[in-house]
Design an enzyme around this catalytic site. Structure first.
Site, mmCIF file in Angstrom:
data_model
loop_
_atom_site.group_PDB
_atom_site.id
_atom_site.type_symbol
_atom_site.label_atom_id
_atom_site.label_comp_id
_atom_site.label_asym_id
_atom_site.label_seq_id
_atom_site.Cartn_x
_atom_site.Cartn_y
_atom_site.Cartn_z
ATOM 1 N N LYS A 1 -53.812 -74.897 32.972
ATOM 2 C CA LYS A 1 -53.341 -73.776 32.137
ATOM 3 C C LYS A 1 -51.904 -73.386 32.499
ATOM 4 C CE LYS A 1 -56.637 -71.030 33.561
ATOM 5 N NZ LYS A 1 -57.323 -71.953 34.501
ATOM 6 N N ARG B 1 -61.155 -63.198 31.385
ATOM 7 C CA ARG B 1 -62.033 -64.108 32.128
ATOM 8 C C ARG B 1 -63.489 -63.675 32.079
ATOM 9 N NH1 ARG B 1 -58.072 -66.267 35.965
ATOM 10 N NH2 ARG B 1 -59.045 -67.901 37.172
ATOM 11 N N ARG C 1 -53.003 -79.808 44.512
ATOM 12 C CA ARG C 1 -51.965 -78.840 44.090
ATOM 13 C C ARG C 1 -51.169 -78.331 45.293
ATOM 14 N NH1 ARG C 1 -53.406 -74.000 40.271
ATOM 15 N NH2 ARG C 1 -55.096 -73.705 41.759
ATOM 16 N N ARG D 1 -52.615 -73.534 48.232
ATOM 17 C CA ARG D 1 -53.202 -72.194 48.044
ATOM 18 C C ARG D 1 -54.515 -72.096 48.812
ATOM 19 N NH1 ARG D 1 -53.180 -70.897 41.642
ATOM 20 N NH2 ARG D 1 -55.293 -70.235 42.121
ATOM 21 N N ARG E 1 -65.356 -71.206 42.680
ATOM 22 C CA ARG E 1 -64.542 -70.848 41.500
ATOM 23 C C ARG E 1 -65.068 -71.542 40.244
ATOM 24 N NH1 ARG E 1 -58.826 -72.540 43.273
ATOM 25 N NH2 ARG E 1 -58.143 -71.867 41.215
HETATM 26 P P1 AP5 Z 1 -52.453 -75.732 37.096
HETATM 27 O O1 AP5 Z 1 -51.593 -75.816 35.879
HETATM 28 O O2 AP5 Z 1 -51.957 -74.971 38.275
HETATM 29 O O3 AP5 Z 1 -53.932 -75.297 36.675
HETATM 30 P P2 AP5 Z 1 -54.503 -73.879 36.262
HETATM 31 O O4 AP5 Z 1 -55.494 -74.135 35.162
HETATM 32 O O5 AP5 Z 1 -53.396 -72.931 35.971
HETATM 33 O O6 AP5 Z 1 -55.270 -73.572 37.588
HETATM 34 P P3 AP5 Z 1 -55.411 -72.261 38.460
HETATM 35 O O7 AP5 Z 1 -56.157 -72.691 39.693
HETATM 36 O O8 AP5 Z 1 -54.088 -71.592 38.667
HETATM 37 O O9 AP5 Z 1 -56.315 -71.435 37.592
HETATM 38 P P4 AP5 Z 1 -57.263 -70.368 38.059
HETATM 39 O O10 AP5 Z 1 -57.695 -69.939 36.727
HETATM 40 O O11 AP5 Z 1 -58.360 -70.667 38.968
HETATM 41 O O12 AP5 Z 1 -56.355 -69.500 39.018
HETATM 42 P P5 AP5 Z 1 -55.645 -68.129 38.805
HETATM 43 O O13 AP5 Z 1 -54.388 -68.172 39.533
HETATM 44 O O14 AP5 Z 1 -55.639 -67.734 37.362
HETATM 45 O O15 AP5 Z 1 -52.778 -77.241 37.522
HETATM 46 C C1 AP5 Z 1 -53.525 -77.517 38.712
HETATM 47 C C2 AP5 Z 1 -52.841 -78.670 39.487
HETATM 48 O O16 AP5 Z 1 -52.872 -79.840 38.696
HETATM 49 C C3 AP5 Z 1 -51.355 -78.448 39.811
HETATM 50 O O17 AP5 Z 1 -51.089 -79.055 41.033
HETATM 51 C C4 AP5 Z 1 -50.606 -79.177 38.690
HETATM 52 O O18 AP5 Z 1 -49.321 -79.621 39.111
HETATM 53 C C5 AP5 Z 1 -51.550 -80.342 38.459
HETATM 54 N N1 AP5 Z 1 -51.557 -80.826 37.098
HETATM 55 C C6 AP5 Z 1 -51.629 -80.099 35.940
HETATM 56 N N2 AP5 Z 1 -51.665 -80.909 34.886
HETATM 57 C C7 AP5 Z 1 -51.651 -82.193 35.393
HETATM 58 C C8 AP5 Z 1 -51.693 -83.495 34.818
HETATM 59 N N3 AP5 Z 1 -51.776 -83.642 33.503
HETATM 60 N N4 AP5 Z 1 -51.675 -84.564 35.630
HETATM 61 C C9 AP5 Z 1 -51.577 -84.415 36.990
HETATM 62 N N5 AP5 Z 1 -51.528 -83.224 37.601
HETATM 63 C C10 AP5 Z 1 -51.573 -82.133 36.808
HETATM 64 O O19 AP5 Z 1 -56.676 -67.138 39.511
HETATM 65 C C11 AP5 Z 1 -56.867 -67.125 40.913
HETATM 66 C C12 AP5 Z 1 -57.842 -66.008 41.276
HETATM 67 O O20 AP5 Z 1 -57.302 -64.734 40.846
HETATM 68 C C13 AP5 Z 1 -59.223 -66.069 40.603
HETATM 69 O O21 AP5 Z 1 -60.104 -66.892 41.325
HETATM 70 C C14 AP5 Z 1 -59.623 -64.577 40.646
HETATM 71 O O22 AP5 Z 1 -60.078 -64.201 41.922
HETATM 72 C C15 AP5 Z 1 -58.328 -63.854 40.389
HETATM 73 N N6 AP5 Z 1 -58.102 -63.573 38.962
HETATM 74 C C16 AP5 Z 1 -57.076 -64.055 38.186
HETATM 75 N N7 AP5 Z 1 -57.198 -63.599 36.934
HETATM 76 C C17 AP5 Z 1 -58.317 -62.822 36.890
HETATM 77 C C18 AP5 Z 1 -58.980 -62.101 35.860
HETATM 78 N N8 AP5 Z 1 -58.530 -62.101 34.592
HETATM 79 N N9 AP5 Z 1 -60.111 -61.415 36.188
HETATM 80 C C19 AP5 Z 1 -60.589 -61.400 37.445
HETATM 81 N N10 AP5 Z 1 -60.013 -62.079 38.465
HETATM 82 C C20 AP5 Z 1 -58.887 -62.783 38.193
#
Ligand code: AP5
Length: 209
Positions: free
Chosen positions: A13, A88, A122, A152, A163
């Site tokens: 994402k 979410r 990552r 991370r 997760r």
């Molecule tokens: P990346 O683009 O970073 O993936 P992402 O889907 O953004 O993954 P996240 O882990 O950031 O999502 P998340 O939803 O768990 O975390 P968030 O920070 O929102 O890609 C992943 C990796 O793959 C990277 O290394 C990238 O370079 C690589 N990649 C991407 N595309 C690729 C490709 N095509 N080929 C090769 N490599 C590739 O949330 C973290 C925490 O925050 C949650 O667990 C929760 O505790 C809290 N939180 C956040 N939002 C909320 C909410 N709305 N409500 C409650 N808690 C929340």
């Protein structure tokens, strides 16, 4: 355009949000990034969020909803935005319905085996926040600014498992929620970053017609 990016942790994402944000000149609101910044700065929100994030649990709805409401009221959001990681839960989606008219909910669809590889590989730059996969890094330094890269805490295997389970239970039902509203579009994102962007672009264009 007001766009939601749905998808499991590690689906890609944030990576696609960065490209779409540049192409459409609209900001990305990543609740994960805002929460990590709050933790780094030791704010009240950060203190509330830390324990949940360390375990891979969701931060309580009221904390995240208040944070997003405040951010969407800022001037740069008035002509559109990308929501990455919000909503979410169904409760968050209902709260969002009260404050915004969303054009498209785009599901970044990536199989679990690829997700696990993306999360375990990552690395994030400590200086500029750039996100990379180890397979694309030549050394342990950010290719953009030369800063040190780190893993991370919530990308450690035991937290990743939780997760993904939390995603299935609490967030996956939003696919149905937005399907019923008629604004869901899906992009198959199992390919390279460039291939996935083409799928994202096609899914967005399909929704405009
Ligand atoms: P990346 O683009 O970073 O993936 P992402 O889907 O953004 O993954 P996240 O882990 O950031 O999502 P998340 O939803 O768990 O975390 P968030 O920070 O929102 O890609 C992943 C990796 O793959 C990277 O290394 C990238 O370079 C690589 N990649 C991407 N595309 C690729 C490709 N095509 N080929 C090769 N490599 C590739 O949330 C973290 C925490 O925050 C949650 O667990 C929760 O505790 C809290 N939180 C956040 N939002 C909320 C909410 N709305 N409500 C409650 N808690 C929340």
């Amino acid at each position: 355009m007001k766009l939601i990016l749905l998808g499991a942790p590690g689906a890609g994402k944030g990576t696609q949000a960065e490209i779409v944000s540049r192409k459409l000149s609209i900001p990305t609101i990543s609740t994960g990034n805002i929460l990590r910044e709050a933790i780094k700065n030791g704010t009240e929100t950060g203190l509330k969020a830390k324990g949940f994030m360390d375990k891979g649990e969701l931060v309580p709805d009221e904390v995240v909803v208040a944070m997003v409401k405040e951010r969407l009221a800022e001037p740069d959001c008035q002509h559109g935005y990308i929501l990455d990681g919000f909503p979410r839960t169904v409760a968050q989606a209902e709260a969002l319905d009260q404050i915004a008219h969303i054009d498209v909910a785009l599901n970044i669809d990536t199989p679990d085996d690829i997700i696990i590889d993306r999360l375990s590989g990552r690395r994030v730059c400590a200086e500029c926040g750039g996100t990379y996969h180890t397979s694309l890094l030549k050394e342990d330094k950010c290719p953009a600014c030369g800063g040190a890269v780190y893993q991370r805490d919530d990308d450690k295997p035991e937290t990743v498992t939780n997760r993904l389970a939390v995603y299935q239970e609490k967030t996956a039902p939003l696919i149905d929620y937005y399907q019923k509203k008629g604004i869901l579009s899906t992009a198959d994102c199992r390919g390279t970053i460039e291939e996935n962007y083409r799928a994202v672009k096609a899914a967005l264009e399909a929704k405009k017609q």
